[in-house]
Design a protein around this motif. Structure first.
Motif, PDB file in Angstrom:
ATOM      1  N   GLY A 164     -10.196 -19.219  75.030  1.00  0.00           N
ATOM      2  CA  GLY A 164      -9.268 -18.097  74.987  1.00  0.00           C
ATOM      3  C   GLY A 164      -9.884 -16.748  74.693  1.00  0.00           C
ATOM      4  O   GLY A 164      -9.187 -15.764  74.543  1.00  0.00           O
ATOM      5  N   TYR A 165     -11.213 -16.680  74.574  1.00  0.00           N
ATOM      6  CA  TYR A 165     -11.908 -15.408  74.358  1.00  0.00           C
ATOM      7  C   TYR A 165     -12.399 -14.887  75.700  1.00  0.00           C
ATOM      8  O   TYR A 165     -12.811 -15.650  76.556  1.00  0.00           O
ATOM      9  N   HIS A 166     -12.374 -13.581  75.867  1.00  0.00           N
ATOM     10  CA  HIS A 166     -12.867 -12.974  77.099  1.00  0.00           C
ATOM     11  C   HIS A 166     -13.890 -11.908  76.729  1.00  0.00           C
ATOM     12  O   HIS A 166     -13.608 -11.023  75.924  1.00  0.00           O
ATOM     13  N   ILE A 167     -15.080 -12.024  77.309  1.00  0.00           N
ATOM     14  CA  ILE A 167     -16.150 -11.072  77.032  1.00  0.00           C
ATOM     15  C   ILE A 167     -16.639 -10.465  78.336  1.00  0.00           C
ATOM     16  O   ILE A 167     -16.449 -11.029  79.407  1.00  0.00           O
ATOM     17  N   GLY A 168     -17.270  -9.313  78.221  1.00  0.00           N
ATOM     18  CA  GLY A 168     -17.877  -8.641  79.355  1.00  0.00           C
ATOM     19  C   GLY A 168     -19.205  -8.039  78.922  1.00  0.00           C
ATOM     20  O   GLY A 168     -19.529  -7.996  77.736  1.00  0.00           O
ATOM     21  N   ILE A 179     -21.444  -5.005  78.144  1.00  0.00           N
ATOM     22  CA  ILE A 179     -21.290  -3.605  77.739  1.00  0.00           C
ATOM     23  C   ILE A 179     -22.410  -2.758  78.337  1.00  0.00           C
ATOM     24  O   ILE A 179     -22.181  -1.687  78.860  1.00  0.00           O
ATOM     25  N   ARG A 180     -23.643  -3.276  78.257  1.00  0.00           N
ATOM     26  CA  ARG A 180     -24.794  -2.542  78.797  1.00  0.00           C
ATOM     27  C   ARG A 180     -25.997  -3.474  78.911  1.00  0.00           C
ATOM     28  O   ARG A 180     -26.043  -4.528  78.288  1.00  0.00           O
ATOM     29  N   GLU A 181     -26.966  -3.048  79.681  1.00  0.00           N
ATOM     30  CA  GLU A 181     -28.246  -3.741  79.720  1.00  0.00           C
ATOM     31  C   GLU A 181     -29.000  -3.370  78.454  1.00  0.00           C
ATOM     32  O   GLU A 181     -28.892  -2.253  77.962  1.00  0.00           O
ATOM     33  N   GLY A 182     -29.742  -4.308  77.907  1.00  0.00           N
ATOM     34  CA  GLY A 182     -30.469  -4.069  76.676  1.00  0.00           C
ATOM     35  C   GLY A 182     -29.799  -4.779  75.518  1.00  0.00           C
ATOM     36  O   GLY A 182     -28.734  -5.377  75.654  1.00  0.00           O
ATOM     37  N   ARG A 183     -30.432  -4.695  74.369  1.00  0.00           N
ATOM     38  CA  ARG A 183     -29.955  -5.394  73.178  1.00  0.00           C
ATOM     39  C   ARG A 183     -28.798  -4.669  72.511  1.00  0.00           C
ATOM     40  O   ARG A 183     -28.703  -3.452  72.557  1.00  0.00           O
ATOM     41  N   CYS A 184     -27.949  -5.443  71.853  1.00  0.00           N
ATOM     42  CA  CYS A 184     -26.903  -4.882  70.997  1.00  0.00           C
ATOM     43  C   CYS A 184     -27.570  -4.497  69.683  1.00  0.00           C
ATOM     44  O   CYS A 184     -28.624  -5.019  69.336  1.00  0.00           O
ATOM     45  N   GLU A 185     -26.953  -3.621  68.954  1.00  0.00           N
ATOM     46  CA  GLU A 185     -27.518  -3.211  67.676  1.00  0.00           C
ATOM     47  C   GLU A 185     -27.435  -4.332  66.650  1.00  0.00           C
ATOM     48  O   GLU A 185     -28.378  -4.601  65.952  1.00  0.00           O
ATOM     49  N   GLU A 186     -26.295  -4.999  66.528  1.00  0.00           N
ATOM     50  CA  GLU A 186     -26.128  -6.126  65.622  1.00  0.00           C
ATOM     51  C   GLU A 186     -24.812  -6.822  65.948  1.00  0.00           C
ATOM     52  O   GLU A 186     -23.919  -6.196  66.495  1.00  0.00           O
ATOM     53  N   PRO A 187     -24.682  -8.115  65.623  1.00  0.00           N
ATOM     54  CA  PRO A 187     -23.402  -8.781  65.854  1.00  0.00           C
ATOM     55  C   PRO A 187     -22.328  -8.117  65.015  1.00  0.00           C
ATOM     56  O   PRO A 187     -22.497  -7.909  63.819  1.00  0.00           O
ATOM     57  N   SER A 188     -21.219  -7.744  65.647  1.00  0.00           N
ATOM     58  CA  SER A 188     -20.185  -7.033  64.892  1.00  0.00           C
ATOM     59  C   SER A 188     -18.778  -7.434  65.302  1.00  0.00           C
ATOM     60  O   SER A 188     -17.849  -6.683  65.090  1.00  0.00           O
ATOM     61  N   GLY A 189     -18.605  -8.566  65.925  1.00  0.00           N
ATOM     62  CA  GLY A 189     -17.274  -8.988  66.321  1.00  0.00           C
ATOM     63  C   GLY A 189     -16.972  -8.583  67.752  1.00  0.00           C
ATOM     64  O   GLY A 189     -17.809  -8.046  68.461  1.00  0.00           O
ATOM     65  N   PHE A 190     -15.748  -8.818  68.173  1.00  0.00           N
ATOM     66  CA  PHE A 190     -15.370  -8.577  69.552  1.00  0.00           C
ATOM     67  C   PHE A 190     -14.927  -7.128  69.758  1.00  0.00           C
ATOM     68  O   PHE A 190     -14.244  -6.544  68.921  1.00  0.00           O
ATOM     69  N   TYR A 191     -15.333  -6.575  70.888  1.00  0.00           N
ATOM     70  CA  TYR A 191     -14.894  -5.248  71.320  1.00  0.00           C
ATOM     71  C   TYR A 191     -13.814  -5.439  72.363  1.00  0.00           C
ATOM     72  O   TYR A 191     -13.708  -6.486  72.974  1.00  0.00           O
ATOM     73  N   GLU A 192     -13.031  -4.439  72.608  1.00  0.00           N
ATOM     74  CA  GLU A 192     -12.060  -4.490  73.690  1.00  0.00           C
ATOM     75  C   GLU A 192     -12.799  -4.421  75.011  1.00  0.00           C
ATOM     76  O   GLU A 192     -13.725  -3.640  75.168  1.00  0.00           O
ATOM     77  N   VAL A 193     -12.374  -5.232  75.979  1.00  0.00           N
ATOM     78  CA  VAL A 193     -13.005  -5.229  77.308  1.00  0.00           C
ATOM     79  C   VAL A 193     -12.088  -4.551  78.284  1.00  0.00           C
ATOM     80  O   VAL A 193     -10.911  -4.696  78.274  1.00  0.00           O
TER      81      VAL A 193
END
Length: 80
Positions: A60-64, A66-80
């Motif tokens: 039931g989770y939907h992810i997309g 955001i950008r190429e490259g690394r995320c800064e840190e795990p911080s939960g789900f963003y709106e897609v």
């Protein structure tokens, strides 16, 4: 060797994130082309992202992407 250590450490940190459902192991290549996903997780390549996307969608989770490259840190789900 350092890359393996860093990836192992990131895997442990992501696994420890309490709001993050575990993802299955998928037969992905070892190509490192990181992607930052809307769940705040950096995936090593598109194959690993797509594997997680399929698994999370079943829960039931939907992810997309955001950008190429690394995320800064795990911080939960963003709106897609």
């Amino acid at each position: 060797m350092k890359l393996i250590l860093v990836c192992s450490l990131l895997t442990v940190l992501v696994s420890a994130h309490e709001n993050y459902p575990p993802t299955p192991s998928c037969p992905c290549g070892r190509v490192y082309m990181p992607l930052c996903a809307s769940n705040g997780v950096t995936y090593n390549n598109m194959c690993e992202f797509e594997c997680a996307h399929r698994h999370l969608a079943q829960m039931g989770y939907h992810i997309g992407v955001i950008r190429e490259g690394r995320c800064e840190e795990p911080s939960g789900f963003y709106e897609v």
